[in-house]
Each structure stands twice: as structure tokens, then as C-alpha cells.
Scaffold this motif. Structure first.
Motif, mmCIF file in Angstrom:
data_model
loop_
_atom_site.group_PDB
_atom_site.id
_atom_site.type_symbol
_atom_site.label_atom_id
_atom_site.label_comp_id
_atom_site.label_asym_id
_atom_site.label_seq_id
_atom_site.Cartn_x
_atom_site.Cartn_y
_atom_site.Cartn_z
ATOM 1 N N CYS A 150 75.186 -13.109 -42.574
ATOM 2 C CA CYS A 150 74.356 -14.063 -41.834
ATOM 3 C C CYS A 150 73.350 -13.298 -40.960
ATOM 4 O O CYS A 150 72.164 -13.629 -40.928
ATOM 5 C CB CYS A 150 75.257 -14.968 -40.992
ATOM 6 S SG CYS A 150 74.406 -16.164 -39.951
ATOM 7 N N CYS A 157 74.277 -15.394 -36.366
ATOM 8 C CA CYS A 157 75.357 -14.433 -36.079
ATOM 9 C C CYS A 157 74.792 -13.143 -35.492
ATOM 10 O O CYS A 157 75.529 -12.373 -34.882
ATOM 11 C CB CYS A 157 76.173 -14.140 -37.338
ATOM 12 S SG CYS A 157 77.349 -15.444 -37.712
ATOM 13 N N CYS A 164 76.851 -20.729 -35.412
ATOM 14 C CA CYS A 164 77.690 -20.770 -36.627
ATOM 15 C C CYS A 164 79.127 -21.174 -36.320
ATOM 16 O O CYS A 164 79.869 -21.562 -37.220
ATOM 17 C CB CYS A 164 77.648 -19.417 -37.337
ATOM 18 S SG CYS A 164 75.975 -18.930 -37.787
ATOM 19 N N HIS A 178 77.352 -20.972 -41.660
ATOM 20 C CA HIS A 178 76.275 -20.051 -41.307
ATOM 21 C C HIS A 178 74.913 -20.699 -41.534
ATOM 22 O O HIS A 178 74.800 -21.730 -42.207
ATOM 23 C CB HIS A 178 76.411 -18.757 -42.106
ATOM 24 C CG HIS A 178 77.621 -17.968 -41.707
ATOM 25 N ND1 HIS A 178 77.713 -17.362 -40.473
ATOM 26 C CD2 HIS A 178 78.788 -17.722 -42.351
ATOM 27 C CE1 HIS A 178 78.894 -16.761 -40.389
ATOM 28 N NE2 HIS A 178 79.562 -16.975 -41.501
ATOM 29 N N CYS A 179 73.898 -20.031 -40.995
ATOM 30 C CA CYS A 179 72.555 -20.595 -40.988
ATOM 31 C C CYS A 179 71.914 -20.660 -42.371
ATOM 32 O O CYS A 179 72.148 -19.806 -43.220
ATOM 33 C CB CYS A 179 71.659 -19.761 -40.087
ATOM 34 S SG CYS A 179 72.352 -19.567 -38.451
HETATM 35 ZN ZN LIG Z 1 76.189 -17.084 -38.936
#
Ligand SMILES: [Zn+2]
Ligand SMILES: [Zn+2]
Ligand SMILES: [Zn+2]
Length: 236
Positions: A150, A157, A164, A178-179
């Protein structure tokens, strides 16, 4: 080796709550084709499809929040000063956002059903047990490797915001992750928006089941599979 022996050992460790050892014995019960053949392997192909549905779900859950924020921003701008700028453009844009937004609940609902259906289609039972045991663990996705992944993709992160780890969409509180390019916090950090409406075009999501990852570095592909499907500690 006899698979029933491995299955017996798998169950023994499962009963004792030893996730790592149970996974090791599951790994020994199914075939491991070369990475380049994963997509065409009848055993692994359904796993790839299931993971892709999960990526798509992650993207859509974040996209819903993204569209809402963009819509609200325009709405506020128009309300504060209706005479400023090109209002006809803003109104058209707002309508487009609203239309896209209205389609999201159904899209997410369909994806959830699809993911469920794809999970059932993983017919290799030890592999299915392995994937489910891994994903059942709370915060499995927060492994060191996936956090680093990430961070490498420019995700949260790599910052101290903690996006996240939190729920991202109040309408779908069960999804953390996560993104993607739809993460508003990432957009703010990078200073530009990424205009995509399909997770397949999202460069923040690396999916080795896509055709362009045929030649992925072997060590990377193994780490990827371990992170998403197996969940073994790298030291083991
Ligand atoms: Zn993340
Ligand atoms: Zn963030
Ligand atoms: Zn982010």
C-alpha cells in the motif's frame, strides 16, 4: 504423499488454533502450477476471479464515498455563490455525479453476491479452506507485506492517517481495506484526482491474475499469493 495424512494434520492443528501449521498442511494438499499458468489453471483460476471481485468491491466501496464527497463539494459551492464561475457546468457535473452515485448500492450488492458465488466455485477444497481460514482472521489484510505494498502504491499506509485500519464507508461498515485511487485522503496527499471508474484501470491495485502480469517476478508473485491467499509468516 497421502493427502488424507495432511488433512488429518491440518484438522489437528486447526482444532488447536495453530493457524500457521494448519495452513502449511493445506498447502501440501493441492497443485502449484508455475505463476505464468495460474490464470489458466482450473484449480487457481476461480481463486483469481474471487480476489478480483474483492478488489472491485474495495474499489466501489471507496468510490461511493468519493462520488458523494465530490457531489457535496459542488453542491456547497453552488449554494454559497450561485453566480460564481460556470454554473451550468457545475449543475451538469453534479447531475452526472448523482447518477453515478445512485448506481453504486446496486453495483456493490451485485458484487457481494458475485464474490459469494465465486467463492463457492473454488472446487479444490483444501485451497478453499486455506483462503477462507486466512480471510476469516481479523485484519489479515494488515500484514507487513500488504502494508508495504500500500505504501509503495502511494497509499495511506505510508502516512500516519490510519485510513486503512478504519471503516471507509458508513453504508458498508464491514469493509476495511487498503487505498485505491478513490481514496480521498490519498487524493489530497498527491494533489490531483485520478479519473477512472473501473478498478481494472486502477494502478494502485496490483493483480497478478491480470494478463499483463504474466511475467511478474517469481519472488514477487509468491509473496503476492502468500499475502492474499495463504497468510504464512515469512519466517516459517
Ligand atoms: Zn494501506
Ligand atoms: Zn489516509
Ligand atoms: Zn489512502
Amino acid at each position: 504423499m497421502f493427502s488424507w495424512v495432511f488433512q488429518h494434520l491440518e484438522r489437528k492443528h486447526e482444532r488447536r488454533g495453530n493457524f500457521q501449521k494448519a495452513q502449511l498442511y493445506r498447502v501440501r494438499q493441492f497443485s502449484h502450477p508455475p505463476v505464468s499458468e495460474l490464470r489458466n489453471s482450473p484449480v487457481w483460476n476461480p481463486v483469481g476471479k474471487y480476489l478480483q471481485a474483492c478488489f472491485n468491491l474495495r474499489f466501489c466501496v471507496q468510490r461511493e464515498v468519493y462520488l458523494q464527497a465530490r457531489h457535496d463539494e459542488l453542491y456547497e459551492k453552488l449554494n454559497i455563490d450561485p453566480s460564481a464561475g460556470d454554473t451550468s457546468w457545475s449543475v451538469t457535473e453534479m447531475q452526472a455525479l448523482k447518477k453515478a452515485l445512485q448506481s453504486m448500492p446496486k453495483a456493490i450488492w451485485n458484487l457481494e453476491r458475485e464474490a459469494q458465488r465465486l467463492l463457492i466455485m473454488i472446487y479444490d477444497e483444501p485451497l478453499e479452506r486455506m483462503l477462507c481460514a486466512h480471510h476469516k482472521r481479523e485484519d489479515w489484510y494488515l500484514s507487513k507485506w500488504l502494508r508495504a505494498e500500500c505504501t509503495r502504491s502511494g497509499g495511506c499506509c505510508g502516512r500516519a492517517c490510519g485510513c486503512c485500519e478504519r471503516q471507509r464507508n458508513e453504508m458498508h461498515p464491514q469493509y476495511k481495506g487498503h487505498c485505491t485511487s478513490m481514496c480521498l485522503c490519498c487524493e489530497k496527499a498527491r494533489g490531483c484526482s485520478i479519473m477512472i471508474d473501473n478498478y481494472k484501470n486502477d494502478v494502485m491495485i496490483i493483480d497478478i491474475f491480470q494478463p499483463d502480469f504474466d511475467d511478474a517476478r517469481l519472488s514477487y508473485a509468491y509473496s503476492w499469493i502468500n499475502a492474499y491467499v495463504v497468510g504464512l509468516d515469512p519466517e516459517i
